[in-house]
Scaffold this active site. Structure first.
Site, PDB file in Angstrom:
ATOM      1  N   HIS A   1      -3.676   0.380  -2.825  1.00  0.00           N
ATOM      2  CA  HIS A   1      -4.521   0.654  -1.730  1.00  0.00           C
ATOM      3  C   HIS A   1      -5.186  -0.608  -1.072  1.00  0.00           C
ATOM      4  CE1 HIS A   1      -4.827   4.819  -3.269  1.00  0.00           C
ATOM      5  NE2 HIS A   1      -4.779   4.311  -4.464  1.00  0.00           N
TER       6      HIS A   1
ATOM      7  N   ASN B   1      -5.812   8.588   6.761  1.00  0.00           N
ATOM      8  CA  ASN B   1      -5.625   7.243   7.423  1.00  0.00           C
ATOM      9  C   ASN B   1      -5.671   7.811   9.094  1.00  0.00           C
ATOM     10  OD1 ASN B   1      -3.562   5.703   5.017  1.00  0.00           O
ATOM     11  ND2 ASN B   1      -5.615   5.588   5.501  1.00  0.00           N
TER      12      ASN B   1
ATOM     13  N   ARG C   1      -1.518   9.784  -2.825  1.00  0.00           N
ATOM     14  CA  ARG C   1      -0.570   8.883  -1.965  1.00  0.00           C
ATOM     15  C   ARG C   1       0.301   7.794  -2.414  1.00  0.00           C
ATOM     16  NH1 ARG C   1      -6.149   8.344  -1.064  1.00  0.00           N
ATOM     17  NH2 ARG C   1      -7.090   6.482  -0.902  1.00  0.00           N
TER      18      ARG C   1
ATOM     19  N   ARG D   1       0.994  -1.232  -0.054  1.00  0.00           N
ATOM     20  CA  ARG D   1      -0.054  -0.206  -0.249  1.00  0.00           C
ATOM     21  C   ARG D   1       0.930   1.203  -0.019  1.00  0.00           C
ATOM     22  NH1 ARG D   1      -3.920  -0.549   5.094  1.00  0.00           N
ATOM     23  NH2 ARG D   1      -4.725   1.349   4.058  1.00  0.00           N
ATOM     24  N   HIS D   2       0.253   2.427  -0.360  1.00  0.00           N
ATOM     25  CA  HIS D   2       0.890   3.488   0.064  1.00  0.00           C
ATOM     26  C   HIS D   2       1.301   4.024   1.436  1.00  0.00           C
ATOM     27  CE1 HIS D   2      -2.800   4.866   1.764  1.00  0.00           C
ATOM     28  NE2 HIS D   2      -3.262   4.175   0.871  1.00  0.00           N
TER      29      HIS D   2
ATOM     30  N   GLU E   1      -8.285   3.269  -5.620  1.00  0.00           N
ATOM     31  CA  GLU E   1      -9.139   2.811  -4.399  1.00  0.00           C
ATOM     32  C   GLU E   1     -10.503   2.626  -4.774  1.00  0.00           C
ATOM     33  OE1 GLU E   1      -9.065   0.729  -2.516  1.00  0.00           O
ATOM     34  OE2 GLU E   1      -8.678   1.144  -0.208  1.00  0.00           O
TER      35      GLU E   1
END
Length: 457
Positions: free
Chosen positions: A396, A268, A311, A261-262, A331
């Site tokens: 994502h 987040n 991101r 993932r980023h 995402e």
């Protein structure tokens, strides 16, 4: 397809109502919604492998079954060798496969018929759409029996033949796959290889490959020398065309796929889903750690893919290498719930919150997507991953779950709950019939965005 025979007597148009889970408009009468069965085949399909032993038929069968299930076509593999092992319990030697061994021929025929009976049960009773009949099927007589069986039961037949004369490829397949077979569990390597080579010889004398003239009325793909060449004949429908396209894209070149993932994002930290925020300070620190990790791996010709969201692009920018942006890797779209906290969704949209917990894979956000939608969106990405060699995908949580479910053969029910933590890289290396997974945490703290499957009382 609509399972709505009771409505067909009345030809007047029915009212439509929206299915609350999938947000699909469906016919409704007297408060009763017609049940909708998703079917990608107009009649069940029987895929039949053809080829000598150690030509990759089971590898193809397993990959094809995994792919079709992932895209939503209920598929099951029927390996006749497994039926034979259950019948015999103890394998003695290649003598069982000699063409003049009447007892062996009888048992093998019985095992094939038992597998076909289970195919009939799966496709006609249990709701399966595709069955993969994995066996040598090297004679025209055996293939004729299968075609007759399919005609009697209303199934389409598609043959997949694997032809390979490269001794190095055959030897590699024997060592990687066959030596681990239950048939050779009590043999040393040399004995097992010698016996298996003799087993192949037992089939060679009677092998009748699919022929362009004699078999011109059959639907098939012939895969020659592990994908160096292909011969395709009479592709009749959508599912057969997807099978051909998939089989023409897979390869056996050793490689690894890296999924991550980023870095942690600002949203987040706030516990908000979706959106297009940038990286947090810890997220930027992770991006630097990811660069060092990739450099230490010393990967040849690594390709880097990201989504088109800020991101993932910020994460890839820190790597110092070229990267490719895929909109398909964006995402999952949470629709009206974008940038909300789960507590806010539960408060503002209590029915939507409850519906998603009931069936997270098929639930579609209002004006958004479901995991089922996401899988369809990601199919071109997955197909290109199969074509490539070493790739790093920076994506994502929901996207990573979908890709991981394909490679690890996870069900639709398991997929939305796969754990894909931030600041962790998953290294996937294809092996014989599956995928080896190495999880590498890069040691940078982050929030936990995983939400466990709810327990219903």
């Amino acid at each position: 397809m609509l399972d709505n025979e009771e409505f067909m007597l009345d030809t007047s148009p029915r009212e439509l109502t929206q299915n609350p889970l999938k947000k699909i408009w469906m016919p409704c009468k007297n408060g009763h919604i017609a049940q909708r069965r998703v079917c990608m085949t107009n009649c069940p399909t029987l895929i039949v492998t053809v080829g000598l032993p150690a030509r990759g038929k089971t590898y193809i069968s397993k990959k094809l079954t995994r792919y079709l299930n992932w895209i939503g076509v209920p598929t099951k593999e029927f390996n006749v060798g497994q039926y034979r092992r259950e019948c015999l319990k103890i394998y003695k030697s290649f003598e069982f496969f000699r063409p003049d061994n009447e007892e062996g021929l009888k048992i093998r025929r019985q095992c094939a018929l038992a597998a076909l009976n289970d195919v009939r049960q799966y496709l006609s009773v249990e709701g399966g759409q595709v069955a993969v009949f994995d066996a040598t099927n090297t004679t025209r007589e055996r293939r004729g029996t299968i075609v007759k069986f399919a005609e009697q039961n209303g199934f389409k037949v598609f043959f997949v033949e694997s032809v390979c004369e490269d001794p190095d490829v055959i030897a590699q397949n024997i060592v990687q796959v066959k030596l681990g077979s239950p048939d050779y569990i009590h043999c040393n390597t040399e004995e097992a290889i010698e016996d298996f080579m003799k087993r192949i010889k037992c089939y060679e004398s009677s092998y009748q490959p699919l022929d362009e003239v004699l078999d011109r009325d059959l639907s098939y793909i012939k895969i020659i020398d592990v994908g160096c060449r292909y011969l395709v004949n009479r592709v009749l429908d959508h599912v057969q065309s997807r099978i051909v396209y998939y089989l023409m894209n897979i390869h056996i070149t050793p490689r690894s796929i890296y999924l991550c993932r980023h870095g942690e994002s600002d949203l987040n930290i706030k516990g908000r889903i979706g959106g297009d925020s940038g990286l947090s300070p810890r997220g930027r620190e992770y991006a630097k750690s990811l660069r060092k990790f990739i450099q230490d791996q010393n990967i040849n010709d690594l390709k880097v893919w990201t989504s088109q969201m800020k991101r993932t692009i910020q994460t890839a920018e820190s790597l110092g290498v070229p990267y490719e942006q895929w909109k398909s890797l964006n995402e999952i779209n949470a629709g009206v719930c974008e940038e909300m906290m789960y507590e806010e969704i539960q408060e503002n949209y209590p029915l939507e919150f409850a519906l998603r917990d009931q069936d997270k894979y098929r639930y579609r956000y209002p004006k958004g997507e479901s995991y089922e939608d996401l899988v369809q969106r990601l199919e071109p990405v997955m197909m290109e991953l199969e074509r490539q060699e070493n790739v790093l995908v920076v994506c994502h949580q929901a996207v990573m779950r979908c890709l991981l479910a394909y490679f690890l053969d996870k069900t639709a029910e398991e997929l939305p709950y796969l754990k894909c933590p931030l600041h962790t890289v998953l290294k996937l290396t294809p092996v014989a019939y599956g995928c080896k997974v190495e999880s590498v945490c890069l040691g940078v703290d982050s929030v936990n965005t995983h939400r466990d499957r709810p327990e219903f009382i």
